[in-house]
Design an enzyme around this catalytic site. Structure first.
Site, mmCIF file in Angstrom:
data_model
loop_
_atom_site.group_PDB
_atom_site.id
_atom_site.type_symbol
_atom_site.label_atom_id
_atom_site.label_comp_id
_atom_site.label_asym_id
_atom_site.label_seq_id
_atom_site.Cartn_x
_atom_site.Cartn_y
_atom_site.Cartn_z
ATOM 1 C CB ALA A 112 83.436 58.692 -12.085
ATOM 2 N N PRO A 114 77.810 57.436 -8.852
ATOM 3 C CG PRO A 114 76.742 57.281 -6.846
ATOM 4 C CD PRO A 114 77.248 56.559 -7.751
ATOM 5 N N GLY A 115 79.836 59.309 -7.460
ATOM 6 C CA GLY A 115 80.849 60.113 -7.292
ATOM 7 C C GLY A 115 81.607 59.755 -5.905
ATOM 8 C CG ASP A 180 82.788 50.660 -8.864
ATOM 9 O OD1 ASP A 180 83.199 49.754 -8.728
ATOM 10 O OD2 ASP A 180 81.968 51.370 -8.688
ATOM 11 C CB CYS A 233 79.273 46.038 -5.998
ATOM 12 S SG CYS A 233 77.943 46.477 -7.149
#
Length: 457
Positions: A112, A114-115, A180, A233
């Site tokens: 998670a 940096p948020g 992610d 990414c």
């Protein structure tokens, strides 16, 4: 894109052929920058009209914008301090938006920090249900905590854990899980010179193996009928189409969802997952290339079959504590709606727990809900997080605006003249959004904004 690593360019030219130049031709000379609006605070329209920032709508998320000035520093903006938006690369807002989170769900974000994506998930929950935000790296987990505190998230549990321990402790508890995944960062080549410098094929192999392990643990967390989103990414086949295909081969209880109707990006590519199982279709994944206006993103959405034999959901909820009289008196004066909120003592700190709580576990939990404060020498000393979460509901407020010179002074850590707040503790707001708490005495608001968060001159 210039100065690409040789191994990366060789691989991509072999996969894309004559399309390589077009797909990696970004529309602007500078890396794409954007912000995602936190609808716990305000609407995208309010940000577009009132923040005074050069913005244009993002194609990747209805709650996001592109920043059109590459030199702007939006992190110093008062509305950023107030949690109205999160600054992130535009395409990074896509995965959380496509997960379909609704209020009341149990949702987990396993990687998670940096948020940014966690704050999107929290906004979609609208304060209802539960968000588990996990980060394995302790330093990054602390940044995650600070960001969710700034965004005013009240129903998050922040953990610093290995995903295998999460899977063992919380089997099939979550309606939606976002992974992610830690990746080789090929989509960061324009943004970060370090991503180019550290790149090598062995990094791709390492990240693919790590991502596979995290996905297997994520599968154990998903409730029957629930959804699992893989995002990266990077452009690497082993981390993207190949990763999703291999997961479906290992987990026949999951089916692939079709993202082709999302309205942006392009389909995944079959030649990036040779030998894929019959239940995988690369075209159902979604890719964002630099030519599409993002730095690079991949997404695959998977759903666990509803008739999958389910594990027993762990039961025994968190133990609650009897609130101290000092807190009840403080809340009764300033936050009367919180006097009946479930709470628990964690050392000297009193926490306001989410209404939907995790069961008792031995997981390493950094925060559960909102730190309210602590009792010191017979008085209740409120925490900064309390005002960031509930400041708009505080009965005593110092109300500032974006163009009020006191706003910039407050964010520098200075005392400011009191205009609307009575003596005692108060919430300080900018255009109705919290900037922490202060204490009024002698017509001045004494500044309690944390030093580490202040704007430097």
């Amino acid at each position: 894109m210039s100065c690409l690593p040789a191994a990366f360019e060789q691989r991509e030219r072999a996969l894309l052929g004559p399309r390589f130049e077009a797909l990696f031709a970004a529309p602007g000379p500078a890396p794409a920058r954007g912000l995602t609006v936190n609808t716990l605070r305000c609407t995208p329209g309010q940000v577009a009209r009132g923040a005074g920032l050069p913005l244009e709508p993002s194609p990747f998320c209805a709650r996001a914008f592109r920043l059109t000035d590459p030199d702007l520093r939006p992190g110093r903006h008062p509305w950023h301090h107030a949690g109205a938006f999160y600054v992130q690369e535009p395409s990074a807002a896509a995965p959380a938006a496509l997960l379909g989170v609704r209020p009341g769900m149990r949702v987990a974000d396993l990687c998670a920090a940096p948020g940014g994506k966690s704050s999107q998930l929290a906004a979609a929950l609208a304060g209802q249900g539960l968000l588990l935000s996990n980060e394995y790296d302790p330093a990054r987990a602390e940044i995650l905590r600070q960001n969710l505190e700034r965004m005013g998230v009240t129903n998050a549990v922040i953990t610093n854990e290995d995903t295998a321990r999460l899977a063992a402790a919380l089997p099939e508890l979550f309606d939606c899980v976002l992974v992610d995944a830690p990746c080789s960062g090929e989509g960061m080549f324009r943004k970060e010179a370090a991503a180019v410098a550290q790149y090598e094929p062995a990094l791709v192999e390492h990240c693919a193996a790590l991502g596979a392990s995290i996905l297997d643990n994520a599968a154990a967390l998903v409730a029957p009928g629930g959804w699992l989103m893989l995002s990266t990414c990077t452009f690497a086949p082993a981390e993207d189409e190949g990763q999703a295909a291999a997961f479906l081969a290992r987990h026949p209880e999951f089916a692939q969802c079709d993202l082709s109707g999302c309205g942006f990006g392009r389909p995944g590519e079959a030649n990036r997952a040779p030998g894929a199982p019959p239940n995988f279709d690369a075209a159902r994944c979604r890719r964002i290339w630099p030519a599409d206006g993002g730095e690079g993103h991949f997404m695959a959405l998977l759903q666990k079959q509803a008739d999958t034999p389910g594990a027993t959901r762990p039961g025994k909820p968190w133990r609650r504590s009897k609130p101290p009289r000092e807190w009840l008196a403080f809340a009764g004066d300033l936050f009367p709606a919180l006097t009946d909120a479930p709470c628990r003592a964690v050392g000297e700190l009193w926490m306001l727990l989410p209404e939907t709580a995790l069961p008792e576990t031995k997981l390493h939990i950094l925060r559960a809900g909102v730190p309210a404060g602590r009792v010191t020498k017979g008085r209740f000393e409120p925490a900064h997080a309390l005002f960031m979460a509930y400041g708009a509901d505080c009965r005593n407020q110092e109300r500032l605006t974006l163009d009020d010179p006191r706003t910039a002074a407050w964010l520098r850590g200075e005392e400011i003249p009191a205009s609307t707040a009575a003596p005692g503790w108060c919430a300080v707001l900018v255009d109705g959004m919290p900037l922490g708490g202060g204490k009024v005495s002698g017509g001045r608001v004494k500044n309690h904004y944390p030093k580490a968060l202040r704007n430097k001159n």
